[in-house]
Design an enzyme around this catalytic site. Structure first.
Site: not given
Length: 334
Positions: A21, A27, A49, A54, A177, A207, A216, A228
């Site tokens: 994803w 990206q 996965d 996506y 999920q 997670p 960070k 991100r």
């Protein structure tokens, strides 16, 4: 790499699942994506996965290309259906029979495989009768295009209804999920107990809370360049709910806990979700191959009760745990 059974089935998956994803097809460049997939394989990850949505189907193609030449029987490949794809017409979304039957064929072609091990409903579709959705999934299984079925972000009530229909149809609904981490525990009150009763496992995403649990991000400081949170095209909108000074200050308290266990904060976060025995695997992504091994090192880690209590003392009071936060769109997105 440790492996766990997925739900009440004979299928085993790696405790760390590689997910693409955001990263693949958007990206990072395709050659770097391939390097990341190969690093995952080298680290012992067997479970991968993705989803048709996506990068508007491109991520599936990138993953398929990266896995080309690998022994198919040694891999567990998962994908999903629900969100809009293609030109995004009225039937290019949702869990109607039409969309499911067309989408599985597109996914298999892009992934370069005759079947997926797990085909997942990416959300609950309030516009399609559940009986129609489950019948279509059952037919996908009977046609040999998927071995098992799963869902993503379904409530306890939805899991019970879907599981009952799947059982009537003679197919196995074995997974959910959801988002799950130290700061987002909404599955614990209702979804996990229902899943344990039904023989359904969790394959959890985020997670490390979109990177916040790595440490960070610091309270009172600007987000790091290249992170991100600074990338509008790389998922910055998903991390905003965690960029609160109170949360970031609490996360800093996890640093000594991680060090006491010989872990990084990211490894501590991944290990924490894996302490929940209803969790079969933690989904992690990567924008660089070297990130893979660090995540894999969290597999098989046992955190003692004092460590779990220290984590709760640091961040537990800030964790969201309202089951009502598990939601699917009231109408299909187009």
């Amino acid at each position: 790499m440790e492996h766990r059974h997925l739900g009440h089935s004979g299928l085993k998956i790696s405790e760390i699942t590689y997910g693409n994803w955001i990263t693949h097809g958007s990206q990072i460049e395709n050659d770097v994506a391939t390097q990341c997939v190969h690093a995952a394989l080298d680290a012992g990850i067997t479970t991968f996965d993705t989803a048709d949505v996506y990068a508007n189907t491109v991520a599936e193609q990138v993953l398929g290309d990266a896995l080309a030449g690998q022994r198919r029987e040694s891999l567990e490949i998962f994908t999903k259906v629900y969100f809009p794809t293609g030109p995004k017409g009225p039937n290019d979304t949702g869990l109607s029979r039409k969309h499911i039957m067309e989408s599985i064929d597109g996914s298999l072609k892009r992934l370069g495989t005759d079947y997926v091990d797990l085909y997942q409903a990416h959300r609950f579709d309030h516009e399609t009768p559940l009986e129609e959705t489950m019948q279509a999934f059952a037919d996908v299984v009977r046609q040999g295009k998927a071995l098992y079925i799963g869902v993503s972000e379904w409530t306890a009530e939805q899991l019970r209804a879907g599981h009952a229909l799947a059982k009537e149809l003679g197919v196995q609904l074995i997974s959910n999920q959801p988002q799950y981490n130290m700061l987002w525990r909404v599955i614990e009150p209702e979804v996990v107990p229902a899943a344990e009763e039904l023989g359904i496992s969790q394959i959890v995403w985020s997670p490390i809370a979109q990177g916040v649990l790595t440490g960070k991000y610091r309270a009172g400081q600007p987000v790091p360049e290249g992170s991100r949170a600074s990338d509008a095209d790389g998922g910055a909108q998903f991390i905003q709910k965690y960029l609160d000074d109170e949360i970031l200050a609490a996360v800093e308290k996890l640093e000594p806990i991680a060090k006491d266990n010989g872990l990084t904060q990211a490894q501590l976060a991944v290990a924490w979700v894996l302490q929940n025995q209803n969790v079969a695997s933690a989904l992690v992504g990567a924008s660089r191959p070297e990130q893979i091994q660090s995540n894999v090192d969290a597999a098989g880690v046992a955190l003692d009760s004092s460590t779990m209590e220290a984590i709760d003392a640091a961040v537990g009071h800030l964790a969201k745990d309202d089951p009502a936060l598990t939601v699917s769109p009231e109408s299909r997105l187009t």
